[in-house]
Design a protein around this motif. Structure first.
Motif, mmCIF file in Angstrom:
data_model
loop_
_atom_site.group_PDB
_atom_site.id
_atom_site.type_symbol
_atom_site.label_atom_id
_atom_site.label_comp_id
_atom_site.label_asym_id
_atom_site.label_seq_id
_atom_site.Cartn_x
_atom_site.Cartn_y
_atom_site.Cartn_z
ATOM 1 N N VAL A 307 0.971 -1.343 -0.001
ATOM 2 C CA VAL A 307 0.024 -0.356 0.027
ATOM 3 C C VAL A 307 1.134 1.228 0.003
ATOM 4 O O VAL A 307 0.559 2.458 -0.952
ATOM 5 C CB VAL A 307 -0.822 -0.158 1.200
ATOM 6 C CG1 VAL A 307 -1.758 1.186 1.314
ATOM 7 C CG2 VAL A 307 -1.950 -1.182 1.096
ATOM 8 N N GLY A 308 2.127 1.318 0.752
ATOM 9 C CA GLY A 308 2.887 2.237 0.810
ATOM 10 C C GLY A 308 3.348 2.411 -0.481
ATOM 11 O O GLY A 308 3.933 3.694 -0.828
ATOM 12 N N ALA A 309 3.720 1.423 -1.248
ATOM 13 C CA ALA A 309 4.445 1.903 -2.489
ATOM 14 C C ALA A 309 3.206 2.635 -3.171
ATOM 15 O O ALA A 309 3.921 3.305 -4.427
ATOM 16 C CB ALA A 309 4.789 0.503 -3.234
ATOM 17 N N GLU A 310 1.953 1.957 -3.337
ATOM 18 C CA GLU A 310 1.139 2.777 -4.121
ATOM 19 C C GLU A 310 1.013 4.283 -3.688
ATOM 20 O O GLU A 310 0.954 5.115 -4.666
ATOM 21 C CB GLU A 310 -0.104 2.252 -3.842
ATOM 22 C CG GLU A 310 -0.381 0.639 -4.424
ATOM 23 C CD GLU A 310 -1.601 -0.024 -4.075
ATOM 24 O OE1 GLU A 310 -2.552 0.732 -3.324
ATOM 25 O OE2 GLU A 310 -2.030 -1.276 -4.407
ATOM 26 N N VAL A 311 1.110 4.585 -2.482
ATOM 27 C CA VAL A 311 1.102 6.077 -2.034
ATOM 28 C C VAL A 311 2.359 6.692 -2.543
ATOM 29 O O VAL A 311 2.068 7.840 -3.052
ATOM 30 C CB VAL A 311 0.950 6.016 -0.564
ATOM 31 C CG1 VAL A 311 1.480 7.545 -0.082
ATOM 32 C CG2 VAL A 311 -0.044 5.680 0.074
ATOM 33 N N THR A 312 3.352 6.185 -2.848
ATOM 34 C CA THR A 312 4.601 6.593 -3.440
ATOM 35 C C THR A 312 4.522 7.133 -4.812
ATOM 36 O O THR A 312 4.692 8.114 -5.335
ATOM 37 C CB THR A 312 5.988 5.845 -3.145
ATOM 38 O OG1 THR A 312 6.246 5.495 -1.780
ATOM 39 C CG2 THR A 312 7.099 6.263 -4.063
ATOM 40 N N GLN A 313 3.711 6.161 -5.633
ATOM 41 C CA GLN A 313 3.405 6.493 -7.102
ATOM 42 C C GLN A 313 2.484 7.488 -7.036
ATOM 43 O O GLN A 313 2.680 8.400 -8.112
ATOM 44 C CB GLN A 313 3.024 5.005 -7.561
ATOM 45 C CG GLN A 313 3.865 3.835 -7.667
ATOM 46 C CD GLN A 313 5.059 4.534 -8.589
ATOM 47 O OE1 GLN A 313 5.042 5.031 -9.634
ATOM 48 N NE2 GLN A 313 6.187 4.314 -8.227
ATOM 49 N N ALA A 314 1.441 7.609 -6.245
ATOM 50 C CA ALA A 314 0.617 8.756 -6.157
ATOM 51 C C ALA A 314 1.070 9.940 -5.971
ATOM 52 O O ALA A 314 1.134 11.089 -6.524
ATOM 53 C CB ALA A 314 -0.539 8.400 -5.298
ATOM 54 N N TRP A 315 2.102 10.051 -4.934
ATOM 55 C CA TRP A 315 2.879 11.149 -4.640
ATOM 56 C C TRP A 315 3.579 11.660 -5.676
ATOM 57 O O TRP A 315 3.679 12.814 -6.194
ATOM 58 C CB TRP A 315 3.710 10.988 -3.441
ATOM 59 C CG TRP A 315 4.721 12.008 -3.047
ATOM 60 C CD1 TRP A 315 4.108 13.118 -2.295
ATOM 61 C CD2 TRP A 315 6.016 12.506 -3.397
ATOM 62 N NE1 TRP A 315 5.120 13.993 -2.074
ATOM 63 C CE2 TRP A 315 6.194 13.634 -2.598
ATOM 64 C CE3 TRP A 315 6.939 11.905 -4.379
ATOM 65 C CZ2 TRP A 315 7.474 14.269 -2.720
ATOM 66 C CZ3 TRP A 315 8.145 12.494 -4.448
ATOM 67 C CH2 TRP A 315 8.720 13.658 -3.552
ATOM 68 N N GLY A 326 8.996 13.746 -9.932
ATOM 69 C CA GLY A 326 8.818 13.082 -8.545
ATOM 70 C C GLY A 326 9.591 11.736 -8.599
ATOM 71 O O GLY A 326 10.113 11.473 -7.726
ATOM 72 N N ALA A 327 9.676 10.924 -9.719
ATOM 73 C CA ALA A 327 10.397 9.806 -9.753
ATOM 74 C C ALA A 327 11.996 10.063 -9.533
ATOM 75 O O ALA A 327 12.543 9.416 -8.843
ATOM 76 C CB ALA A 327 10.554 9.024 -10.997
ATOM 77 N N ALA A 328 12.360 11.348 -9.763
ATOM 78 C CA ALA A 328 13.898 11.676 -9.558
ATOM 79 C C ALA A 328 13.991 11.935 -8.114
ATOM 80 O O ALA A 328 15.021 11.731 -7.450
ATOM 81 C CB ALA A 328 14.301 12.985 -10.622
ATOM 82 N N LEU A 329 13.208 12.694 -7.568
ATOM 83 C CA LEU A 329 13.073 12.932 -6.093
ATOM 84 C C LEU A 329 13.097 11.737 -5.238
ATOM 85 O O LEU A 329 13.865 11.664 -4.378
ATOM 86 C CB LEU A 329 11.901 13.921 -5.636
ATOM 87 C CG LEU A 329 12.116 15.199 -6.331
ATOM 88 C CD1 LEU A 329 10.766 16.091 -6.064
ATOM 89 C CD2 LEU A 329 13.268 16.104 -5.854
ATOM 90 N N VAL A 330 12.200 10.666 -5.498
ATOM 91 C CA VAL A 330 12.380 9.482 -5.019
ATOM 92 C C VAL A 330 13.602 8.754 -4.942
ATOM 93 O O VAL A 330 14.062 8.120 -4.069
ATOM 94 C CB VAL A 330 10.976 8.763 -5.193
ATOM 95 C CG1 VAL A 330 11.285 7.167 -4.733
ATOM 96 C CG2 VAL A 330 9.805 9.348 -4.833
ATOM 97 N N ALA A 331 14.060 8.427 -6.191
ATOM 98 C CA ALA A 331 15.309 8.000 -6.386
ATOM 99 C C ALA A 331 16.406 8.579 -5.576
ATOM 100 O O ALA A 331 17.332 7.872 -5.207
ATOM 101 C CB ALA A 331 15.521 7.747 -7.975
ATOM 102 N N ALA A 332 16.487 10.016 -5.528
ATOM 103 C CA ALA A 332 17.334 10.828 -4.796
ATOM 104 C C ALA A 332 17.511 10.295 -3.272
ATOM 105 O O ALA A 332 18.544 10.193 -2.433
ATOM 106 C CB ALA A 332 17.550 11.965 -4.979
ATOM 107 N N ALA A 333 16.206 10.404 -3.032
ATOM 108 C CA ALA A 333 15.941 9.990 -1.506
ATOM 109 C C ALA A 333 16.332 8.614 -1.105
ATOM 110 O O ALA A 333 16.948 8.358 -0.122
ATOM 111 C CB ALA A 333 14.623 10.267 -1.091
ATOM 112 N N GLN A 334 16.094 7.784 -1.784
ATOM 113 C CA GLN A 334 16.563 6.269 -1.768
ATOM 114 C C GLN A 334 17.998 6.147 -1.664
ATOM 115 O O GLN A 334 18.560 5.423 -1.197
ATOM 116 C CB GLN A 334 15.744 5.434 -2.833
ATOM 117 C CG GLN A 334 14.270 5.081 -2.717
ATOM 118 C CD GLN A 334 13.623 4.693 -3.716
ATOM 119 O OE1 GLN A 334 14.070 4.628 -4.974
ATOM 120 N NE2 GLN A 334 12.494 3.982 -3.590
#
Length: 343
Positions: A307-315, A326-334
Motif C-alpha cells: 500500500v505504501g508503494a502505491e502511495v509513493t506512486q501517487a505522490w 517526482g521519480a527523480a526525487l524518490v530515487a534521490a531520497a532512496q
C-alpha cells in the motif's frame, strides 16, 4: 579638543573596545515539545552547552520549549525568518505543500529505523534539493526521527484491515496519505495537539515515535503500540534546526565559526541519534506501564508496504503535476538513504 571632551571620547572608545572584545551574543531558540523529550534532552541542550563552552561563554543559547516566545509550531519557519526568534526547530510538513521536495524523505518505508542513519541521508538530500527552499534562514542541521509507531486506544493493530475506520493523527502529508490508503481516517495535527485530541476522543490514536510517548502521556492515553516488521520505518518526519540568517551573518567571524563547527552532517546525525536514544527509553516506559507492545508479522508488513508503494506512486504523480520530477526525487531520497546505511 578640551580635556573633558578628550576624556569622554577616550572613555567611549574604551567601552566600545571592551564590548567589541567580549562580543557576547545571546541566541533565543524555540521549540514546541517538552524539554524532557528526546531531542531537547539529547541534542538541543547539549548543542547549546557545546556552543557556550567552545565560545568561552561569549555565545549563550537560551532554549524555550512549548513555543514560549509566541507563535505556533506550524509557523516556526516564519518566526525564524522574520527575526521574531533567533532560531529553532522546524517541521516543514506542518505547512503542507510549501516545501514539497522534503516530502520524499517522509514517504512510506523510505528510511531505515535508525534516526541517525536517516538523518545523515536527510543532510545529504537537503544539500542537493532543499537549500533553495530554505534560503531565507540559516540551516544548522537537517534530520529525521526514528521509526513511526501506531499508538491507539484498545488492542494493537494485527492486520491491514484493523486500520479500517480508525481516526488517526498524522504529522505530515505523506503520513496522512498512507493512513488514508490503509483505510483509516487521517487527521493532520501538530504534536502539541495530540494528547488533548486523544483525551477528548477526537482521534482513536495516531502515529508518532516511541521517544515522544512519555512526554505525551501515551502510557495513559493509549493502550497499544504497533511497529512494522523489518528494518524500514513505516514513515518518518523531516526536521531542520535553523537560525535567523541576519543574526548568523551578523556574528563575528570567530563566533560564526563555532556555529559552523557544530553544524552540518555531524549536527544532523547528532540530532537523529538523540531520537534513537529516546526511542529506547520511550519503548521501555510504555512496556513498564503495562501497555501492549506489538510488531506486525512479516506478511502483514509486506501488505502494508505494498500500500505504501502505491502511495509513493501517487505522490510521484502529484509532484509531476506540480512541475517536479517526482521519480527523480524518490530515487534521490532512496540513494541518500542507501549511501548512509551504517555497516
Amino acid at each position: 579638543m578640551h580635556l573633558k571632551e578628550y576624556a569622554a571620547c577616550a572613555a567611549a572608545i574604551s567601552m566600545f573596545a571592551t564590548a567589541g572584545f567580549a562580543q557576547e551574543v545571546t541566541l533565543r531558540f524555540q521549540h514546541f515539545v517538552s524539554p524532557a523529550s528526546a531531542n531537547p534532552t539529547y541534542f538541543m541542550q547539549p548543542w547549546a552547552d557545546a556552543i557556550e563552552e567552545q565560545s568561552n561563554g561569549r555565545i549563550k543559547v537560551e532554549l524555550y520549549p512549548f513555543m514560549q516566545l509566541g507563535g505556533s509550531a506550524p509557523n516556526q519557519f516564519d518566526l525564524i525568518r522574520d527575526g521574531a526568534i533567533d532560531g529553532g526547530w522546524v517541521i516543514p510538513a506542518y505547512q503542507p505543500n510549501r516545501f514539497p521536495e522534503a516530502e520524499a524523505l517522509e514517504l512510506p518505508f523510505m528510511t531505515s529505523k535508525s534516526g541517525e542513519e536517516a538523518s545523515a541521508a536527510a543532510w545529504d538530500y537537503t544539500q542537493t534539493y532543499l537549500m533553495d527552499d530554505f534560503a531565507d534562514v540559516h540551516v544548522i542541521a537537517a534530520h529525521m526521527h526514528g521509526p513511526g509507531i501506531v499508538h491507539k486506544r484498545g488492542p494493537a493493530i494485527e492486520t491491514l484491515e484493523d486500520f479500517e475506520g480508525l481516526k488517526l493523527r498524522g504529522p505530515s502529508r505523506p503520513a496522512t496519505m498512507l493512513l488514508e490508503a490503509l483505510g483509516a481516517t487521517p487527521i493532520g495535527m501538530p504534536v502539541p495537539q495530540f494528547p488533548e485530541a486523544l483525551s477528548k476522543g477526537v482521534v482513536d490514536g495516531g502515529v508518532i515515535t516511541w521517544e515522544m510517548s512519555p512526554s505525551l502521556k501515551l502510557d495513559e492515553l493509549t493502550d497499544s503500540h504497533t511497529d512494522v516488521a523489518g528494518d524500514q520505518a513505516l514513515y518518518n518526519l523531516y526536521f531542520i534546526w535553523a537560525m535567523n540568517k541576519d543574526v548568523y551573518e551578523g556574528m563575528p567571524d570567530d563566533l560564526r565559526a563555532i556555529i559552523d563547527a557544530n553544524s552540518g552532517m555531524m549536527a544532523s546525525m547528532w540530532a537523529g541519534r538523540a531520537h534513537d536514544t529516546g526511542d529506547a527509553v520511550g519503548r521501555d516506559l510504555m512496556a513498564a506501564a503495562g501497555n501492549e507492545i506489538a510488531t506486525l508479522s512479516e506478511a502483514e508488513t509486506a501488505r502494508i508496504a505494498a500500500v505504501g508503494a502505491e502511495v509513493t506512486q501517487a505522490w510521484i504523480a502529484e509532484m509531476n503535476d506540480k512541475g517536479f520530477d517526482g521519480a527523480a526525487l524518490v530515487a534521490a531520497a532512496q540513494a541518500a538513504v542507501a549511501d548512509n546505511l551504517m555497516q
